[in-house]
Enzyme design. Structure first.
Site, PDB file in Angstrom:
ATOM      1  N   GLY A 301       1.097  -1.244  -0.042  1.00  0.00           N
ATOM      2  CA  GLY A 301       0.102  -0.112  -0.023  1.00  0.00           C
ATOM      3  C   GLY A 301       0.881   1.137  -0.039  1.00  0.00           C
ATOM      4  CB  SER A 302       0.092   4.517   1.714  1.00  0.00           C
ATOM      5  OG  SER A 302      -1.051   4.745   1.060  1.00  0.00           O
ATOM      6  CB  THR A 303       4.645   1.471   3.220  1.00  0.00           C
ATOM      7  OG1 THR A 303       4.357   0.222   2.706  1.00  0.00           O
ATOM      8  CG2 THR A 303       3.814   1.359   4.368  1.00  0.00           C
ATOM      9  CB  SER A 356      -1.491   8.879   2.086  1.00  0.00           C
ATOM     10  OG  SER A 356      -1.125   7.609   1.710  1.00  0.00           O
TER      11      SER A 356
END
Length: 585
Positions: A301-303, A356
């Site tokens: 995901g957003s990482t 994000s």
């Protein structure tokens, strides 16, 4: 007639006498040959009946943490064995007035087991000369059994594995079976190095099977090699405690966390939930054996957005001041729509990470060459095994297409459509924290710095880390803040994939980051799978774990707090204080 009648009788006498003499000469000659010419034959035959060869067990090597603390040691124990064949031979031995049943009764009392059960075992193995009765018991237990003085029952020394850290380090260390063979973790991966080479010795036994004295050692035993891991048991305990508390608090299915030394690539801590106690595996379940940090895969995901930003800055098309218009807050690709939480409008890279923005990351990726984001992820080790030698280590999945569909490029930019392990994601953040210089990850202590590769330009990596600081200071990562230290990181909240696609009520909560942000020393990733409480976002579930563990790790390792911005460290000669603060870049 009388004389003739005696002739056959004389002939028969001489014939018998001649045969007897011939047999005597043959026997005498054979005896002379065996006792004088080939006397070794008789000696060997005698030794076969009186001399026995016994294996001398070798000690398995210890597994130690980086400070020499034991993680796995071998302790001497006794094993009781029996020869049912010798015991049942008492039935045919008229010289003794002892029945096998009486011996079995006495043995059962000494062992504390049922007589009928033990007798059934002896009868089932009546023709065997070896049978285990009790394995790896204490010296006091062995003495109690041997005091019964049962024919054919002897004791031998064995070694039993003991794990001082118990469940805290079980997924790293693993365990051995009762025969001292590695089954999981380091014990399995490096079984050959750890196992020793057994020796051999001979001893003399009397007619009743009792040992009279030793004859000699034919081959000395050699202990196995000790293995020194990169794990710091202090950090391992700290990470395990906080991860377990988070799983309990948020009623999560599982979780994992990894701490890496940014400069050396050493794994300082690697913990999982659920765990197990390798010293007591009586109620062990298969799912508890999984080293989830290495084996389990998930969409990050957003990482992954910091790496999309890195690819943009490396392309030369963007700089840190570039802005992206994310209006109207969504992107459509046919029937597929990418959305932000709201319409952020025109934002720069820093705000993209703070908010994000999926739309912002997608627009950046679509403006770059189609394989730019893929190349960035690949250079960071996504899609390839980390290579620490653990059994079942997952390689992850970084899809590659001859021709990319725009939606595939877009989803890759914000961490969907690929899969990683916790260790792989930690490796990527370690590289970012090491100013873009990627070094190999190791589970062993590194005395000499390992050669690596510059995969992100130094200035780009420093700029991205600076942007990630804002995520912790102003954005969703506020719960990762540590008093006295600057933290750079990124949250992630990912929908889990089910049998029919994404499950919109099941999540994976993530936080990945480095500290101290001014000159990172440690990188850490926390992954919490399927939290079922009211909180499920990465900033709510994973970030607090990062904060508590990282704070303890930095203070334990005596890492200096960050200097305020605009100040730099100057070492004094001679060194009387840790540093002097002066103004300047």
């Amino acid at each position: 007639m009388e004389i003739n009648d005696h002739i056959p009788g004389k002939w028969r006498f001489r014939f018998v006498y001649g045969v007897a003499l011939l047999l005597f000469l043959v026997a005498g000659g054979r005896l002379f040959y065996l006792t004088v010419v080939d006397k070794a034959f008789l000696q060997n035959q005698g030794e076969m009946r009186a001399v026995r060869t016994e294996s001398i067990p070798a000690t398995r090597g210890m597994i130690l943490d980086r400070r020499g603390e034991p993680l796995a040691v071998s302790t001497p124990t006794w094993t009781i064995v029996a020869s049912p064949k010798d015991l049942w031979a008492l039935e045919e031995d008229d010289s003794v007035d002892v029945a096998p049943e009486d011996e079995i009764k006495r043995l059962a009392e000494a062992m504390g087991v049922g007589r009928s059960w033990l007798q059934e075992r002896f009868e089932k193995n009546r023709n065997r000369s070896f049978m285990y009765l009790r394995r790896q018991i204490s010296p006091s237990e062995a003495e109690t059994i041997m005091a019964a003085n049962v024919k054919g029952v002897t004791k031998t020394k064995e070694y039993k594995r003991f794990y001082p850290a118990a469940e805290v380090a079980s997924h790293v260390v693993g365990f051995t079976n009762i025969d001292d063979k590695g089954q999981e973790g380091i014990e399995l991966a490096y079984d050959k190095a750890l196992e020793g080479q057994p020796g051999q010795r001979r001893y003399l036994k009397d007619l009743t099977g009792n040992i009279i004295h030793g004859v000699g050692v034919d081959k000395a035993e050699h202990p196995g090699d000790n293995i020194e891991l990169s794990i710091d048991l202090r950090l391992q305990y700290l990470a395990y405690r906080e991860l377990k508390a988070a799983v309990t608090e948020h009623r999560a299915t599982s979780a994992s966390a990894v701490i890496l030394d940014v400069k050396t690539g050493e794994i300082l801590a690697m913990v999982n939930q659920p765990s197990y106690n390798p010293n007591d595996r009586s109620k062990l379940e298969y799912e508890e054996l999984r080293n989830r940090a290495v084996i389990d895969l998930f969409e990050p995901g957003s990482t992954m957005k910091p790496f999309t930003v890195s690819a943009a800055l490396m392309s030369g098309q963007y700089n840190t001041e570039t802005t992206i218009d994310t209006s109207p807050g969504f992107l459509r690709f046919g029937r597929f729509t990418i959305r932000d939480a709201t319409n952020y409008g025109v934002i720069d890279f820093e705000k993209l990470l703070i908010k994000s923005s999926n739309v912002g990351a997608s627009k950046i990726a679509l403006s770059l060459p189609q394989d730019a984001v893929w190349n960035m992820d690949y250079e960071l080790g996504i899609g390839t095994p980390v290579g620490i030698g653990f059994p079942g280590e997952a390689s992850g999945n970084l899809p590659s297409h001859p021709k990319w569909h725009p939606s595939e490029i877009a989803t890759l930019s914000y961490g969907y459509g690929l899969s990683v392990s916790t260790l792989q994601l930690a490796q990527a953040y370690m590289t970012l924290g090491n100013h873009g210089y990627r070094v190999p990850v190791s589970i062993f202590k590194q005395d000499v710095p390992t050669q690596g590769k510059q995969v992100i330009p130094r200035q780009v990596a420093k700029d991205v880390v600076k942007m990630m600081e804002s995520v912790v200071q102003k954005g969703s990562g506020k719960a990762a803040q540590i008093p006295g230290y600057r933290v750079a990181g990124k949250t992630g909240t990912v929908h889990k994939v089910g049998s029919k696609g994404y499950e919109y009520d099941q999540y994976i909560a993530l936080f990945a980051g480095v500290a101290p942000a001014s000159d990172p020393r440690l990188a850490m990733v926390v992954m919490v799978n399927n939290p079922k409480g009211q909180e499920y976002y990465g900033g709510e579930v994973a970030a607090p774990v990062f904060s508590r563990v990282m704070e303890g790790a930095l203070t334990t390792l005596n890492v200096y707090p960050d200097l305020p911005e605009g100040l730099r460290e100057v070492r004094l000669e001679p060194k009387k204080t840790p540093y002097q603060v002066v103004k300047g870049p």
